[in-house]
Write a protein that holds these residues in place. Sequence first.
Motif, PDB file in Angstrom:
ATOM      1  N   ALA A 166     -20.622  30.947 -32.106  1.00 31.56           N
ATOM      2  CA  ALA A 166     -19.629  30.660 -31.080  1.00 31.56           C
ATOM      3  C   ALA A 166     -20.245  29.820 -29.975  1.00 31.56           C
ATOM      4  CB  ALA A 166     -19.057  31.956 -30.521  1.00 31.56           C
ATOM      5  N   PHE A 167     -21.460  30.183 -29.569  1.00 31.11           N
ATOM      6  CA  PHE A 167     -22.109  29.430 -28.501  1.00 31.11           C
ATOM      7  C   PHE A 167     -22.246  27.965 -28.893  1.00 31.11           C
ATOM      8  CE2 PHE A 167     -25.887  27.633 -26.502  1.00 31.11           C
ATOM      9  CZ  PHE A 167     -25.636  27.902 -25.172  1.00 31.11           C
ATOM     10  N   TRP A 168     -22.778  27.737 -30.098  1.00 30.58           N
ATOM     11  CA  TRP A 168     -23.026  26.346 -30.494  1.00 30.58           C
ATOM     12  C   TRP A 168     -21.731  25.605 -30.802  1.00 30.58           C
ATOM     13  CZ3 TRP A 168     -27.114  24.177 -28.889  1.00 30.58           C
ATOM     14  CH2 TRP A 168     -28.269  24.948 -28.681  1.00 30.58           C
ATOM     15  N   THR A 169     -20.723  26.353 -31.267  1.00 29.34           N
ATOM     16  CA  THR A 169     -19.441  25.701 -31.492  1.00 29.34           C
ATOM     17  C   THR A 169     -18.856  25.205 -30.173  1.00 29.34           C
ATOM     18  OG1 THR A 169     -19.044  27.131 -33.376  1.00 29.34           O
ATOM     19  CG2 THR A 169     -17.130  26.026 -32.445  1.00 29.34           C
ATOM     20  N   VAL A 170     -18.920  26.056 -29.165  1.00 27.11           N
ATOM     21  CA  VAL A 170     -18.400  25.656 -27.866  1.00 27.11           C
ATOM     22  C   VAL A 170     -19.186  24.463 -27.325  1.00 27.11           C
ATOM     23  CG1 VAL A 170     -18.110  26.408 -25.494  1.00 27.11           C
ATOM     24  CG2 VAL A 170     -17.481  27.932 -27.339  1.00 27.11           C
TER      25      VAL A 170
ATOM     26  N   MET B 170     -10.994  29.007 -25.977  1.00 29.53           N
ATOM     27  CA  MET B 170     -11.604  29.224 -27.283  1.00 29.53           C
ATOM     28  C   MET B 170     -12.156  30.627 -27.483  1.00 29.53           C
ATOM     29  SD  MET B 170     -13.245  25.544 -28.174  1.00 29.53           S
ATOM     30  CE  MET B 170     -13.265  25.871 -29.909  1.00 29.53           C
ATOM     31  N   THR B 171     -12.787  31.196 -26.473  1.00 28.47           N
ATOM     32  CA  THR B 171     -13.468  32.476 -26.726  1.00 28.47           C
ATOM     33  C   THR B 171     -13.276  33.524 -25.644  1.00 28.47           C
ATOM     34  OG1 THR B 171     -15.442  31.792 -25.569  1.00 28.47           O
ATOM     35  CG2 THR B 171     -15.339  31.260 -27.902  1.00 28.47           C
ATOM     36  N   ARG B 172     -12.808  33.140 -24.484  1.00 24.97           N
ATOM     37  CA  ARG B 172     -12.725  34.075 -23.346  1.00 24.97           C
ATOM     38  C   ARG B 172     -14.071  34.743 -23.085  1.00 24.97           C
ATOM     39  NH1 ARG B 172      -7.199  36.317 -22.650  1.00 24.97           N
ATOM     40  NH2 ARG B 172      -5.856  34.705 -23.490  1.00 24.97           N
ATOM     41  N   GLY B 173     -15.134  34.026 -23.310  1.00 25.86           N
ATOM     42  CA  GLY B 173     -16.455  34.585 -23.014  1.00 25.86           C
ATOM     43  C   GLY B 173     -17.065  35.348 -24.180  1.00 25.86           C
ATOM     44  N   GLY B 174     -16.267  35.555 -25.243  1.00 26.18           N
ATOM     45  CA  GLY B 174     -16.773  36.318 -26.378  1.00 26.18           C
ATOM     46  C   GLY B 174     -17.226  35.405 -27.488  1.00 26.18           C
ATOM     47  N   PRO B 175     -17.460  35.876 -28.668  1.00 28.27           N
ATOM     48  CA  PRO B 175     -17.450  37.309 -28.985  1.00 28.27           C
ATOM     49  C   PRO B 175     -18.620  38.019 -28.308  1.00 28.27           C
ATOM     50  CG  PRO B 175     -18.134  36.016 -30.870  1.00 28.27           C
ATOM     51  CD  PRO B 175     -17.721  35.040 -29.821  1.00 28.27           C
TER      52      PRO B 175
END
Lengths: 423, 269, 293, 355
Positions: C158-162, C237-242
């Motif tokens: 998720a981090f790298w996707t963002v 995209m993630t609201r800070g998550g997962p």
Amino acid sequence: MKKFLLASSMLIASAFGAEAQTINILMESVPDTRYVQEMLPEFKEKTGIDVQLEVVNYAEMHTKLVPQLVAPEGSYDVIIVDFYWVGEFTKAGWLQPLDERIQADEFPVDNYIPSIMDLTGKVDGTTLMLPFYNYAMGLTYRKDLLEDPKHQEAFKAKYGRDLKVPTEWPEYLDQVKYFSEDAGIEGFKGVVNQGQRPDPISMEWSNYLFANGGRYYDPETWQPTLATPEGIAALTQYRDSIQKYGPIGAANFSFDDAFNVAAQGKAYSYLTFNMFRPVYDDPASSQVVGKMEIAPVPGGGMNGSWGWAIPKSSPDPDAAWEFIKFIESPEIAKKRALLGGAATQKQIYEDPELIEKFSYYPQLGELLAYAQNFPVFTYTPEFVDVLGRELSLAVADGKDPKEALEQVDKDFAELLRKDGKLQ
Amino acid sequence: MRWLRRAAPHLVLIPFSLAVVLPLLWLLRVSLTDRRTAYQIPPEWSTPHLGNYVEIFTAYPFATWFWNSLSVALLSTAVALPLATMLAFAFARYNSGGAPLRLSILASQMLPPIVMVLPLFAVFLGAGLLNSRTAVVIAHVGMNLPFLAWMMIAFFEGEVRQLEEAARVEGATRFQAFWKVAVPVAAPGLLAAALLAFIMSWNEFLFALILTGKRTATLPVGLSTLDTHRGVEIALLAAANMVAILPVFLMMPFLRRYLIKGLSLGALK
Amino acid sequence: MTAAIAQRDRWFGFAMTLPGLLALLLVVLFPILFTLWTSTSDFTLLKPSNDAFLGLSHYTQAFATPEFRHALSVTLAFVVAVVVLEFLVGFAVALALDKVEHGKAVYYVILLFPLLMNPIVVGLIWKMFLHPTLGIVNYVLSLVGIPPVDWLGVPDNAFWTVVAVDIWHQVSFMIVLLLAGLAALPKEPYEAARLEGAGTIRCFFWITLPLMRPVIVVTLLIRLIFAVKTYDIIYIMTRGGPGQATELVSYYIYRRAFVGLDVSQASAMAVILLLVVLALTAWLHRYMRSLAQ
Amino acid sequence: MTEIRLANVTKTYAGGQTAVDAVDLTIHDGEFFVLLGPSGCGKSTTLRMIAGLEPISSGDLFIGERRMNEVDPKDRDLAFVFQNYALFPHLTVKGNLTFGMKLRGVPGPEQERRLAEVTAMLGLAPYLDRKPGQLSGGQRQRVALGRALLRDPVAFLLDEPLSNLDAKLRAQMRTELVKLHRRVARTIIHVTHDQIEAMTMADRICIMQDGKVAQVGAPMEVYRNPANTFVATFTGSPPMNLVPGRLEHGAVQFAGASLPVDVRASGGDVTVGFRPEDLSLVAAPARLPINAEVVAVETLGADAILVASLIGGQEVGMRVPADTALSPGQPIAVHLDPDRLRLFDPGSGKTLPRR
């Protein structure tokens, strides 16, 4: 008296040829808003009042509302309030009490379903809102598969019980497992979840909590009760739903991501807001037209609703009340429901015309009757934030469910103490 | 070898352009279909229909959003650009206020906008400018000015300096040296900065959300309403986005001239 | 007496800054002072006024909050990743665009498209494209035999996707500025260097890079400041998550103010962020300048 | 009468370095005046202070009778030609040339007339509509000159205008500048680090060293009678030979030779200076020969430079006919006219005054 004032002021306005009276309402971009929009000409005809609906996205609504409510005189005569914000808005004293107006006009408040009136109507004995529409959660499932004799047979053979609309929670969990592992449908899952922080995961998990007999807090003492065997079981089941039985990626699904999986016919079930039910039957959005049905979540699902309110900063509270009274009158409420609105009044769910039009109406009524509430207090949104974070950590980041829930209890208690609920 | 030298830039640009264009093409496809088809995997090719494009203009006040955004972005850029150019010039040439002023101007943009929103709302409420485009324009000028000024400082450094000296001895006043020499010579940089300012204003969401009303909502505010409680109107959103990126096409002639001009300036200096 | 010209220079410089500074006074200075005041006070959305002076307690409390510290560290990683990667990609494209002989305008227009897209739209469409089961990206990957990737459901991914989506959206910002800088470079040094037998690579390191330094510094600084403020994409995209994988500090501060209702606490966190970024900026600025010497 | 006078002019930067240190100079009206010196000697700063591009830290600048320290560059009525020409890239050649006239509000017809005159003089007519980017180095240089000429200023300030040109063009431009100077009869202050430029063009040269004026004078005066060893070595190619010697009883002794000199000083260590062309080869038994040994011969074409090693190991250069056939290691005898000898104080480097 008020009527007189209103009427005379309108008279004066028209006598001087001034612009028609206008009220402004901030609303959210949902279908129910569109149905309200369609009632406006009728209201204008009746009262001469122009209504301007300003529509924003849910996420931005609170951000946009707060400065307006804080201001001595804002731009909005009427607002709609999510049950999330009820505690905050009442604590801050931003809403005008409606009881006097209700009495004066003999408005039939008893029509409302009690659980919804509790959520977005009365607060500590004072009526601050009238319920607008509900978004209680239900279990949406593939009726066609459930009724397929082939699956009924296979399920019975494996799990020793009938494949039918679940009334017990373990029954549902077995169905999820069956459709993920045993049904033999390529790329098909038993469930799709909305695992994104904070509201999607929190609202969905609430169903698991209630289904396991858990609750958020002890109603007597407000003591948080999540790190209990029920809570831990609920979280463990939820984690398994996402990781074992759900589609890849569900740990970060918003309800839209999840709904589309279900609407594309790739999942057997989805615990979601009842307002999604009609969308399954919309061929522009769904591959499963006529195949999905909704049922109450075993154990009682999560409730949610919106209410109409007149803010203290309302420039024209009298006209605002005229509008609320109109739009919530049984006649107009039915008209809105006929367009597809999510009604909050009992008689609508018993109305033959509506049952005729929407086959699932009895189930909806039942669902609302049994729906359970979220803890509503001043810091509900922040509580949801904490809950969402910990649930997500447990589901996606390997945090132990018990630890996660203990953390929620701790933060929850702190928020309750800050609010004076918990000593 | 020569063909290689000529082809080399394309070897970088073509993959990059594809990375930009392919998603946009897919989005175009989404805009010509409905939500059901958009999410269908494997993709199913249905006859494209323009319904979404019609709907954003009929069911939503898209034209109003677009016009509001365009006027706010153009106006705020038009106001911020000269102010920032002057600021940057004073910084670059006369070191006005020194490094502390420079840094504090930039620092003003380091606060997350969310904490600026409440006081700003109060200011505009007091000024009676709430729900007006003027309020957003003023806010965007405030937002863009520091960045523009900073971007431009670099373009006033270097050889422009000597050209101004030449102008000064030729008889130009300080302002003439600025206006007749420094500005035209730094034009490619200034125009690039203006372009970015336009874009920042075009996309700015939070101030626009708080300060506008129904009639003055800008595109970002409007587009966000397509993300509804009943799901994302993805096909409408795609159609709206396709129309929203039109200004790039409108800027084409201007860009072409700017690019050629930029080149010829570079060749000399 | 010799100060007369210098004096006139000073006055002229002052006059040139005046209109801009006046414009900033209202829209920027007032909110900042208000924020500073609020950060030492007791402003909440439930009681929207500054009544009590609480000193620096909100500041100490901010540092005592593990989520805030975590958000700061995630933000640091995000900013570094985004700025560095965007700079590398952006510079390569800008150089190519500066050199290219045909189709320059077309390429330029293409690279502007993402910039004109609203972050919310970018987040939503990429979320659609990257949907693990219904997205086109995983479908295309499946055509070449790659199993579906869980772009946003796993913390690291998720981090790298963002980061990648942010790069897709914002890299053009760098390209536009760097290209403007390249276009303004003198040509003589290159000719001279070529006569000396320097190749393309040497020219780049000996001439382009040093001459571009002021533009590069400013581009990096501005991009850095923007990156620190990133929040729309996270929200969508993630609201800070997962978990807490993409918990960026701007989004966290936003929630402190509008979800936690504690504007004073949010203000203090914003001021801390400001000081951190300011220190970083000042250091970077000085460091880059010293390299130029 | 527009004499340019610098009185005690000093430039100190904020950092504390002194770039120009108490310079006193008077540049006569109509003079071709060259500021010569190595880079960093303060010559460009001096020129920029005259133009008003650099504030004067202390001291006074007069143009004519008027003190100019606080006058903006635009009001000094000086033209400046920059090393990189500083042509306005956004304007055509014509726009560049008429830039100053437009600012000053010279009437259109007058502009056209003067433009025609100057473009004809410099052969710029074919390029009027081009942008500077489309011109060659030499053409740009002409435009820069033309722009200055059109100004019709009190004086032209040229900051190393020839240094960006190739050798051939540079030589050609030197001649042209001199011709131009004669034609316009205006003061020119020309800054260069190239002593050939200085020698060939200047009426007077000012040699600067470390922010100070080392010497001012006509080219031959500076060449013949350098004020100090710095000037001695900075002028001439190859530079003046400097060897240690000793002054005793009206004669200077160095490298095994003793030559009579006519200086006020009576005795002590000195530095002996003489130009390469002041040495000549002589047959062995000559009057007062200096014995040396050939180190190398560098043929220049018209003549050659012979590098010889004196007794004591000092190497000196001497100008000899190009056909001189000598090989390294060969002993030679050298004649030096005592009148051409210059003596310097070895400590301060200053020339020792003659009697």
